[in-house]
Design a protein around this motif. Structure first.
Motif, PDB file in Angstrom:
ATOM      1  N   PRO A   1     -50.239  20.394 -19.590  1.00 31.69           N
ATOM      2  CA  PRO A   1     -50.069  19.789 -20.912  1.00 31.69           C
ATOM      3  C   PRO A   1     -49.045  18.652 -20.843  1.00 31.69           C
ATOM      4  N   GLY A   2     -49.332  17.572 -21.522  1.00 32.41           N
ATOM      5  CA  GLY A   2     -48.434  16.426 -21.535  1.00 32.41           C
ATOM      6  C   GLY A   2     -48.750  15.400 -20.467  1.00 32.41           C
ATOM      7  N   LEU A   3     -49.471  15.807 -19.449  1.00 33.31           N
ATOM      8  CA  LEU A   3     -49.798  14.884 -18.363  1.00 33.31           C
ATOM      9  C   LEU A   3     -50.882  13.867 -18.726  1.00 33.31           C
ATOM     10  N   PRO A   4     -51.856  14.220 -19.571  1.00 35.20           N
ATOM     11  CA  PRO A   4     -52.866  13.220 -19.925  1.00 35.20           C
ATOM     12  C   PRO A   4     -52.283  11.936 -20.523  1.00 35.20           C
ATOM     13  N   ASP A   5     -51.237  12.047 -21.314  1.00 34.40           N
ATOM     14  CA  ASP A   5     -50.622  10.848 -21.896  1.00 34.40           C
ATOM     15  C   ASP A   5     -49.977   9.981 -20.825  1.00 34.40           C
ATOM     16  N   VAL A   6     -49.314  10.611 -19.879  1.00 34.47           N
ATOM     17  CA  VAL A   6     -48.679   9.870 -18.783  1.00 34.47           C
ATOM     18  C   VAL A   6     -49.759   9.191 -17.939  1.00 34.47           C
ATOM     19  N   ALA A   7     -50.812   9.936 -17.620  1.00 40.52           N
ATOM     20  CA  ALA A   7     -51.900   9.382 -16.813  1.00 40.52           C
ATOM     21  C   ALA A   7     -52.571   8.210 -17.529  1.00 40.52           C
ATOM     22  N   ALA A   8     -52.751   8.338 -18.828  1.00 39.23           N
ATOM     23  CA  ALA A   8     -53.366   7.243 -19.595  1.00 39.23           C
ATOM     24  C   ALA A   8     -52.503   5.990 -19.544  1.00 39.23           C
ATOM     25  N   ASP A   9     -51.194   6.156 -19.686  1.00 35.01           N
ATOM     26  CA  ASP A   9     -50.286   5.005 -19.612  1.00 35.01           C
ATOM     27  C   ASP A   9     -50.290   4.397 -18.214  1.00 35.01           C
ATOM     28  N   ALA A  10     -50.292   5.236 -17.197  1.00 33.78           N
ATOM     29  CA  ALA A  10     -50.338   4.733 -15.820  1.00 33.78           C
ATOM     30  C   ALA A  10     -51.647   4.002 -15.566  1.00 33.78           C
TER      31      ALA A  10
ATOM     32  N   THR B   1     -53.509   2.453 -17.744  1.00 36.47           N
ATOM     33  CA  THR B   1     -53.459   1.175 -18.465  1.00 36.47           C
ATOM     34  C   THR B   1     -52.686   0.141 -17.661  1.00 36.47           C
ATOM     35  N   LYS B   2     -51.548   0.534 -17.116  1.00 31.58           N
ATOM     36  CA  LYS B   2     -50.718  -0.399 -16.345  1.00 31.58           C
ATOM     37  C   LYS B   2     -51.380  -0.797 -15.027  1.00 31.58           C
ATOM     38  N   LEU B   3     -51.974   0.155 -14.343  1.00 33.82           N
ATOM     39  CA  LEU B   3     -52.651  -0.170 -13.094  1.00 33.82           C
ATOM     40  C   LEU B   3     -53.875  -1.051 -13.336  1.00 33.82           C
ATOM     41  N   GLN B   4     -54.614  -0.760 -14.403  1.00 29.40           N
ATOM     42  CA  GLN B   4     -55.771  -1.593 -14.722  1.00 29.40           C
ATOM     43  C   GLN B   4     -55.334  -3.004 -15.101  1.00 29.40           C
ATOM     44  N   ALA B   5     -54.224  -3.117 -15.821  1.00 29.58           N
ATOM     45  CA  ALA B   5     -53.695  -4.439 -16.178  1.00 29.58           C
ATOM     46  C   ALA B   5     -53.302  -5.216 -14.928  1.00 29.58           C
TER      47      ALA B   5
END
Length: 133
Positions: A110-119, A121-125
């Motif tokens: 729990p809580g990891l999906p938000d971190v993964a989503a942010d990571a 987004t940054k890697l895709q950018a």
């Protein structure tokens, strides 16, 4: 789900490495380590492969958030960014980073999906910036 967030560049290898470092930096990632796989395999095994470099990239804020969820997540942090010559297309370099969603799939913490989503987004950018440069 794919294993990597990736892009392909039509440039020289050294230029791709420089541009990758710059794109990662713009997204808050620092390169902490560099592994020259080509040289290592040649020196240790006398094997020759294409130019292949692993950049150990870290975004401290994202790493801290993930480690606060689960200390063992350090084993899965998407830190490696690979820059490698495309052996099938001359003058083409592939840049790949591990898809952070793999951390979520493996741990289901729990809580990891938000971190993964942010990571992600940054890697895709960073990958998008490489394509547009």
């Amino acid at each position: 789900m794919t294993i990597a967030i990736a892009t392909t560049l039509h440039t020289a290898f050294d230029d791709a490495v420089r541009r990758t470092r710059d794109a990662l930096s713009e997204q808050g990632f620092g390169v902490l380590t560099e592994i020259d796989v080509t040289t290592t395999l040649k020196n240790k095994l006398d094997e020759e492969i294409e130019d292949f470099l692993i950049l150990g990239a870290c975004n401290p804020a994202l790493a801290h958030r993930a480690l606060e969820v689960d200390r063992q997540i350090g084993l899965l942090l998407p830190c490696n960014v690979v820059v490698r010559d495309d052996t099938e297309h001359d003058g083409t370099v592939i840049v790949e980073a591990m898809n952070p969603d793999i951390m979520v799939q493996v741990t289901n913490a729990p809580g990891l999906p938000d971190v993964a989503a942010d990571a992600s987004t940054k890697l895709q950018a960073a990958m998008d910036a490489l394509k547009s440069a």
